[in-house]
Design a protein around this motif. Sequence first.
Motif, short mmCIF file in Angstrom:
data_model
loop_
_atom_site.label_atom_id
_atom_site.label_comp_id
_atom_site.label_asym_id
_atom_site.label_seq_id
_atom_site.Cartn_x
_atom_site.Cartn_y
_atom_site.Cartn_z
N ASP A 7 -6.65 -0.04 -5.35
CA ASP A 7 -5.23 0.17 -5.60
C ASP A 7 -4.58 0.87 -4.41
OD1 ASP A 7 -6.73 2.43 -6.06
OD2 ASP A 7 -5.49 3.16 -7.72
N GLY A 8 -5.25 1.91 -3.89
CA GLY A 8 -4.75 2.60 -2.71
C GLY A 8 -4.76 1.71 -1.49
N ALA A 9 -5.80 0.88 -1.37
CA ALA A 9 -5.89 -0.02 -0.21
C ALA A 9 -4.72 -0.99 -0.19
CB ALA A 9 -7.21 -0.77 -0.25
N TRP A 10 -4.42 -1.59 -1.33
CA TRP A 10 -3.30 -2.53 -1.40
C TRP A 10 -1.98 -1.83 -1.13
CZ3 TRP A 10 -3.32 -7.48 -0.93
CH2 TRP A 10 -4.43 -8.24 -1.32
N PHE A 11 -1.79 -0.65 -1.74
CA PHE A 11 -0.51 0.04 -1.58
C PHE A 11 -0.29 0.47 -0.14
CE2 PHE A 11 2.06 3.89 -1.39
CZ PHE A 11 3.21 3.46 -2.01
N TYR A 12 -1.26 1.18 0.44
CA TYR A 12 -1.05 1.72 1.78
C TYR A 12 -1.15 0.66 2.86
CZ TYR A 12 -1.08 6.18 -0.51
OH TYR A 12 -0.76 7.22 -1.35
N GLY A 13 -1.72 -0.49 2.53
CA GLY A 13 -1.74 -1.59 3.49
C GLY A 13 -0.49 -2.44 3.45
N ALA A 14 0.14 -2.53 2.27
CA ALA A 14 1.27 -3.44 2.11
C ALA A 14 2.61 -2.75 1.94
CB ALA A 14 1.02 -4.36 0.91
N ALA A 15 2.62 -1.43 1.75
CA ALA A 15 3.88 -0.73 1.41
C ALA A 15 4.93 -0.88 2.50
CB ALA A 15 3.59 0.74 1.14
N ILE A 16 4.56 -0.65 3.76
CA ILE A 16 5.56 -0.71 4.83
C ILE A 16 6.18 -2.10 4.94
CG2 ILE A 16 5.91 -0.56 7.33
CD1 ILE A 16 4.00 1.74 7.43
N PRO A 17 5.38 -3.19 5.01
CA PRO A 17 6.01 -4.52 5.08
C PRO A 17 6.88 -4.83 3.86
CG PRO A 17 3.70 -4.64 5.72
CD PRO A 17 3.92 -3.28 5.16
N MET A 18 6.41 -4.45 2.66
CA MET A 18 7.17 -4.76 1.45
C MET A 18 8.51 -4.02 1.43
SD MET A 18 4.20 -4.82 -1.46
CE MET A 18 5.41 -4.91 -2.78
N VAL A 19 8.48 -2.72 1.72
CA VAL A 19 9.72 -1.95 1.73
C VAL A 19 10.65 -2.45 2.82
CG1 VAL A 19 10.72 0.35 2.07
CG2 VAL A 19 8.63 0.09 0.72
N PHE A 20 10.07 -2.80 3.96
CA PHE A 20 10.89 -3.30 5.07
C PHE A 20 11.61 -4.59 4.67
CE2 PHE A 20 11.68 -5.68 8.94
CZ PHE A 20 12.23 -4.72 9.78
N SER A 65 -1.32 2.47 9.06
CA SER A 65 -1.33 2.07 7.65
C SER A 65 -2.52 1.16 7.37
CB SER A 65 -0.02 1.37 7.29
OG SER A 65 0.07 0.08 7.87
N LEU A 66 -2.87 0.30 8.31
CA LEU A 66 -4.03 -0.57 8.13
C LEU A 66 -5.33 0.22 8.14
CD1 LEU A 66 -2.95 -3.59 10.38
CD2 LEU A 66 -2.77 -3.37 7.89
N MET A 67 -5.41 1.24 8.99
CA MET A 67 -6.60 2.08 9.03
C MET A 67 -6.76 2.88 7.74
SD MET A 67 -8.30 1.69 11.91
CE MET A 67 -7.96 -0.05 11.58
N ILE A 68 -5.65 3.44 7.24
CA ILE A 68 -5.70 4.20 5.99
C ILE A 68 -6.08 3.29 4.83
CG2 ILE A 68 -4.35 5.61 4.38
CD1 ILE A 68 -4.88 7.00 7.04
N ALA A 69 -5.51 2.07 4.82
CA ALA A 69 -5.86 1.11 3.77
C ALA A 69 -7.34 0.76 3.83
CB ALA A 69 -5.02 -0.16 3.93
N ALA A 70 -7.90 0.63 5.04
CA ALA A 70 -9.32 0.34 5.19
C ALA A 70 -10.17 1.48 4.63
CB ALA A 70 -9.65 0.10 6.66
N TRP A 71 -9.70 2.72 4.82
CA TRP A 71 -10.45 3.87 4.29
C TRP A 71 -10.48 3.83 2.77
CZ3 TRP A 71 -9.52 8.11 1.14
CH2 TRP A 71 -10.48 9.13 1.18
N PHE A 72 -9.33 3.54 2.16
CA PHE A 72 -9.28 3.45 0.69
C PHE A 72 -10.16 2.30 0.19
CE2 PHE A 72 -5.54 6.18 0.98
CZ PHE A 72 -5.68 6.95 -0.16
N ALA A 73 -10.16 1.17 0.91
CA ALA A 73 -10.98 0.04 0.50
C ALA A 73 -12.46 0.38 0.58
CB ALA A 73 -10.67 -1.17 1.38
N ALA A 74 -12.86 1.08 1.64
CA ALA A 74 -14.27 1.47 1.79
C ALA A 74 -14.69 2.44 0.70
CB ALA A 74 -14.49 2.09 3.17
N ALA A 75 -13.73 3.24 0.22
CA ALA A 75 -14.01 4.19 -0.86
C ALA A 75 -13.88 3.54 -2.24
CB ALA A 75 -13.07 5.38 -0.77
N GLU A 76 -13.72 2.19 -2.25
CA GLU A 76 -13.57 1.42 -3.49
C GLU A 76 -12.34 1.84 -4.29
OE1 GLU A 76 -17.24 1.55 -5.63
OE2 GLU A 76 -18.32 0.37 -4.11
#
Length: 236
Positions: free
Chosen positions: A170-183, A156-167
Amino acid sequence: MANNVVERPAPAPVGSARTTRALLACGVVGGPVYVAVTLTQALSRDGFDPRVHRFNVLTTGDLGWIHKSNMLLVGVLTVLFAVGVGRVLRTGRGAVWGPRLLGLNGVAYIVGGVFTADPVAGFPPGTAPEMVQTTWQGAVQNASRGAGSLVLIAASLMIAAWFAAAERLDGAWFYGAAIPMVFVVLTAVGFAIGGNPTAPAFLVAPWIWITALAAHLYRREAARRDDTPAGRLNTA
Protein backbone atom coordinates in the motif's frame (compact mmCIF):
# COMPACT_ATOMS: atom_id res chain seq x y z
CA MET A 1 17.77 -27.39 25.95
CA ALA A 2 17.76 -24.54 23.41
CA ASN A 3 16.38 -21.22 24.48
CA ASN A 4 13.62 -20.19 22.06
CA VAL A 5 13.32 -16.63 23.38
CA VAL A 6 13.78 -14.17 20.52
CA GLU A 7 15.89 -11.20 21.47
CA ARG A 8 14.55 -7.86 20.34
CA PRO A 9 16.90 -5.03 19.45
CA ALA A 10 17.36 -2.52 22.22
CA PRO A 11 15.24 0.60 21.73
CA ALA A 12 16.99 3.75 20.61
CA PRO A 13 17.99 6.14 23.41
CA VAL A 14 15.32 8.65 24.33
CA GLY A 15 17.40 11.58 23.07
CA SER A 16 18.03 9.88 19.73
CA ALA A 17 14.33 9.05 19.29
CA ARG A 18 13.34 12.63 20.08
CA THR A 19 15.90 13.94 17.61
CA THR A 20 14.55 11.66 14.89
CA ARG A 21 10.99 12.82 15.51
CA ALA A 22 12.13 16.46 15.48
CA LEU A 23 13.82 15.90 12.11
CA LEU A 24 10.69 14.25 10.71
CA ALA A 25 8.58 17.14 12.03
CA CYS A 26 10.59 19.46 9.76
CA GLY A 27 9.00 17.64 6.83
CA VAL A 28 5.54 17.96 8.34
CA VAL A 29 5.67 21.76 8.68
CA GLY A 30 7.92 22.71 5.75
CA GLY A 31 5.47 22.11 2.89
CA PRO A 32 2.40 23.84 4.37
CA VAL A 33 4.50 26.87 5.35
CA TYR A 34 6.07 27.12 1.90
CA VAL A 35 2.78 26.77 0.03
CA ALA A 36 0.95 29.21 2.33
CA VAL A 37 3.63 31.92 2.04
CA THR A 38 3.93 31.41 -1.73
CA LEU A 39 0.18 31.66 -2.32
CA THR A 40 -0.06 34.74 -0.09
CA GLN A 41 2.66 36.40 -2.14
CA ALA A 42 1.12 35.28 -5.43
CA LEU A 43 -2.27 36.74 -4.54
CA SER A 44 -1.04 39.97 -2.95
CA ARG A 45 1.86 41.22 -5.07
CA ASP A 46 0.95 43.74 -7.75
CA GLY A 47 1.37 42.47 -11.29
CA PHE A 48 1.74 38.80 -10.44
CA ASP A 49 -0.74 36.49 -12.15
CA PRO A 50 -0.50 32.78 -11.12
CA ARG A 51 -2.31 31.85 -14.33
CA VAL A 52 0.55 33.26 -16.38
CA HIS A 53 3.69 33.59 -14.24
CA ARG A 54 5.85 30.91 -12.68
CA PHE A 55 6.13 31.16 -8.90
CA ASN A 56 9.91 31.48 -8.95
CA VAL A 57 9.63 35.03 -10.39
CA LEU A 58 8.36 36.05 -6.94
CA THR A 59 12.08 36.25 -6.07
CA THR A 60 12.31 39.43 -8.17
CA GLY A 61 11.40 42.98 -7.20
CA ASP A 62 11.54 44.85 -3.91
CA LEU A 63 9.65 42.11 -2.05
CA GLY A 64 11.60 39.28 -3.69
CA TRP A 65 13.46 38.69 -0.42
CA ILE A 66 10.28 37.21 1.08
CA HIS A 67 10.06 34.38 -1.43
CA LYS A 68 13.82 33.89 -1.37
CA SER A 69 13.70 33.54 2.42
CA ASN A 70 10.77 31.16 2.03
CA MET A 71 12.79 28.97 -0.33
CA LEU A 72 15.83 29.01 1.95
CA LEU A 73 13.71 28.02 4.94
CA VAL A 74 11.93 25.15 3.21
CA GLY A 75 15.22 23.99 1.71
CA VAL A 76 16.87 23.73 5.14
CA LEU A 77 13.79 22.01 6.59
CA THR A 78 13.78 19.50 3.72
CA VAL A 79 17.46 18.67 4.24
CA LEU A 80 16.82 18.11 7.96
CA PHE A 81 13.79 15.96 7.09
CA ALA A 82 15.96 13.89 4.75
CA VAL A 83 18.34 13.19 7.66
CA GLY A 84 15.35 11.98 9.68
CA VAL A 85 14.18 9.73 6.84
CA GLY A 86 17.66 8.20 6.68
CA ARG A 87 17.42 7.42 10.39
CA VAL A 88 14.09 5.64 9.89
CA LEU A 89 14.80 3.70 6.70
CA ARG A 90 18.31 2.58 7.78
CA THR A 91 18.64 -0.54 5.59
CA GLY A 92 16.96 -2.11 2.59
CA ARG A 93 16.26 -1.22 -1.01
CA GLY A 94 16.13 2.55 -1.45
CA ALA A 95 17.28 3.23 2.12
CA VAL A 96 20.44 5.02 0.99
CA TRP A 97 19.41 6.95 -2.11
CA GLY A 98 15.88 7.81 -1.01
CA PRO A 99 17.05 10.15 1.78
CA ARG A 100 19.96 11.44 -0.31
CA LEU A 101 17.68 12.46 -3.16
CA LEU A 102 15.30 14.11 -0.70
CA GLY A 103 18.26 16.06 0.65
CA LEU A 104 19.24 17.11 -2.87
CA ASN A 105 15.72 18.41 -3.38
CA GLY A 106 16.23 20.58 -0.30
CA VAL A 107 19.55 21.78 -1.67
CA ALA A 108 17.81 22.75 -4.91
CA TYR A 109 15.43 24.97 -2.94
CA ILE A 110 18.35 26.53 -1.09
CA VAL A 111 20.02 27.34 -4.42
CA GLY A 112 16.72 28.80 -5.65
CA GLY A 113 16.62 31.01 -2.56
CA VAL A 114 20.17 32.26 -3.05
CA PHE A 115 19.69 33.40 -6.65
CA THR A 116 17.10 35.68 -8.25
CA ALA A 117 14.91 34.77 -11.20
CA ASP A 118 14.85 37.02 -14.25
CA PRO A 119 11.96 39.51 -14.49
CA VAL A 120 9.23 38.67 -17.00
CA ALA A 121 6.93 40.87 -19.05
CA GLY A 122 4.55 42.54 -16.60
CA PHE A 123 6.34 41.46 -13.42
CA PRO A 124 7.66 43.20 -11.47
CA PRO A 125 5.21 45.95 -12.47
CA GLY A 126 6.62 48.12 -15.21
CA THR A 127 8.72 45.40 -16.85
CA ALA A 128 8.19 45.71 -20.60
CA PRO A 129 8.87 42.83 -23.02
CA GLU A 130 11.95 44.59 -24.43
CA MET A 131 13.38 44.83 -20.90
CA VAL A 132 13.30 41.05 -20.36
CA GLN A 133 16.72 39.40 -20.61
CA THR A 134 18.33 36.18 -19.44
CA THR A 135 21.07 36.43 -16.82
CA TRP A 136 23.28 33.71 -15.41
CA GLN A 137 21.61 34.07 -12.01
CA GLY A 138 18.19 33.63 -13.58
CA ALA A 139 19.42 30.59 -15.51
CA VAL A 140 20.77 28.97 -12.33
CA GLN A 141 17.56 29.76 -10.46
CA ASN A 142 15.44 28.18 -13.20
CA ALA A 143 17.73 25.16 -13.41
CA SER A 144 17.44 24.60 -9.65
CA ARG A 145 13.66 24.33 -9.95
CA GLY A 146 13.86 21.74 -12.70
CA ALA A 147 16.55 19.78 -10.90
CA GLY A 148 14.52 19.79 -7.68
CA SER A 149 11.52 18.26 -9.47
CA LEU A 150 13.61 15.52 -11.06
CA VAL A 151 15.39 14.44 -7.88
CA LEU A 152 12.12 14.43 -5.94
CA ILE A 153 10.52 12.09 -8.49
CA ALA A 154 13.58 9.84 -8.22
CA ALA A 155 13.33 9.99 -4.41
CA SER A 156 9.66 8.95 -4.56
CA LEU A 157 10.63 5.86 -6.56
CA MET A 158 13.35 4.98 -4.05
CA ILE A 159 10.97 5.40 -1.10
CA ALA A 160 8.35 3.29 -2.90
CA ALA A 161 10.99 0.59 -3.47
CA TRP A 162 11.76 0.59 0.26
CA PHE A 163 8.09 0.09 1.13
CA ALA A 164 7.81 -2.68 -1.47
CA ALA A 165 10.86 -4.47 -0.07
CA ALA A 166 9.28 -4.25 3.39
CA GLU A 167 6.13 -5.87 1.92
CA ARG A 168 4.12 -2.71 2.47
CA LEU A 169 2.56 -2.64 -0.98
CA ASP A 170 0.00 0.00 0.00
CA GLY A 171 2.84 2.37 0.87
CA ALA A 172 4.75 1.37 -2.26
CA TRP A 173 1.82 2.22 -4.52
CA PHE A 174 1.03 5.47 -2.72
CA TYR A 175 4.55 6.88 -2.51
CA GLY A 176 5.38 5.71 -6.01
CA ALA A 177 2.28 7.09 -7.70
CA ALA A 178 1.19 10.04 -5.53
CA ILE A 179 3.23 12.76 -7.25
CA PRO A 180 2.16 11.84 -10.83
CA MET A 181 -1.48 11.39 -9.79
CA VAL A 182 -1.71 14.70 -7.91
CA PHE A 183 0.14 16.45 -10.73
CA VAL A 184 -2.32 15.13 -13.34
CA VAL A 185 -5.35 16.13 -11.24
CA LEU A 186 -4.06 19.63 -10.52
CA THR A 187 -3.02 20.12 -14.15
CA ALA A 188 -6.56 19.20 -15.22
CA VAL A 189 -7.85 21.83 -12.78
CA GLY A 190 -5.39 24.32 -14.27
CA PHE A 191 -6.70 23.63 -17.79
CA ALA A 192 -10.24 24.19 -16.52
CA ILE A 193 -9.28 27.52 -14.98
CA GLY A 194 -7.22 28.62 -17.96
CA GLY A 195 -3.79 30.22 -18.27
CA ASN A 196 -0.81 28.25 -17.02
CA PRO A 197 -2.25 24.77 -16.28
CA THR A 198 0.82 23.31 -14.56
CA ALA A 199 1.47 26.15 -12.08
CA PRO A 200 -0.70 24.80 -9.22
CA ALA A 201 0.56 21.28 -9.88
CA PHE A 202 4.23 22.23 -9.63
CA LEU A 203 3.57 24.21 -6.45
CA VAL A 204 1.37 21.78 -4.51
CA ALA A 205 2.01 18.21 -5.74
CA PRO A 206 5.56 17.81 -4.33
CA TRP A 207 4.57 19.14 -0.91
CA ILE A 208 1.52 16.90 -0.61
CA TRP A 209 3.87 13.95 -1.11
CA ILE A 210 6.56 15.18 1.29
CA THR A 211 4.06 16.15 4.00
CA ALA A 212 2.25 12.80 3.73
CA LEU A 213 5.54 10.89 4.00
CA ALA A 214 6.72 13.00 6.93
CA ALA A 215 3.44 12.56 8.84
CA HIS A 216 3.46 8.81 8.16
CA LEU A 217 7.03 8.30 9.38
CA TYR A 218 6.51 10.61 12.37
CA ARG A 219 3.47 8.60 13.52
CA ARG A 220 5.39 5.38 12.93
CA GLU A 221 8.31 6.52 15.07
CA ALA A 222 6.02 7.85 17.82
CA ALA A 223 4.11 4.54 17.93
CA ARG A 224 7.35 2.60 17.98
CA ARG A 225 8.58 4.63 20.93
CA ASP A 226 5.29 4.14 22.78
CA ASP A 227 5.57 0.38 22.25
CA THR A 228 8.73 0.17 24.37
CA PRO A 229 8.42 -0.59 28.11
CA ALA A 230 9.39 2.99 28.92
CA GLY A 231 6.86 4.35 26.43
CA ARG A 232 4.07 2.20 27.83
CA LEU A 233 4.98 3.35 31.34
CA ASN A 234 4.90 7.01 30.27
CA THR A 235 1.49 6.66 28.58
CA ALA A 236 -0.12 4.50 31.25
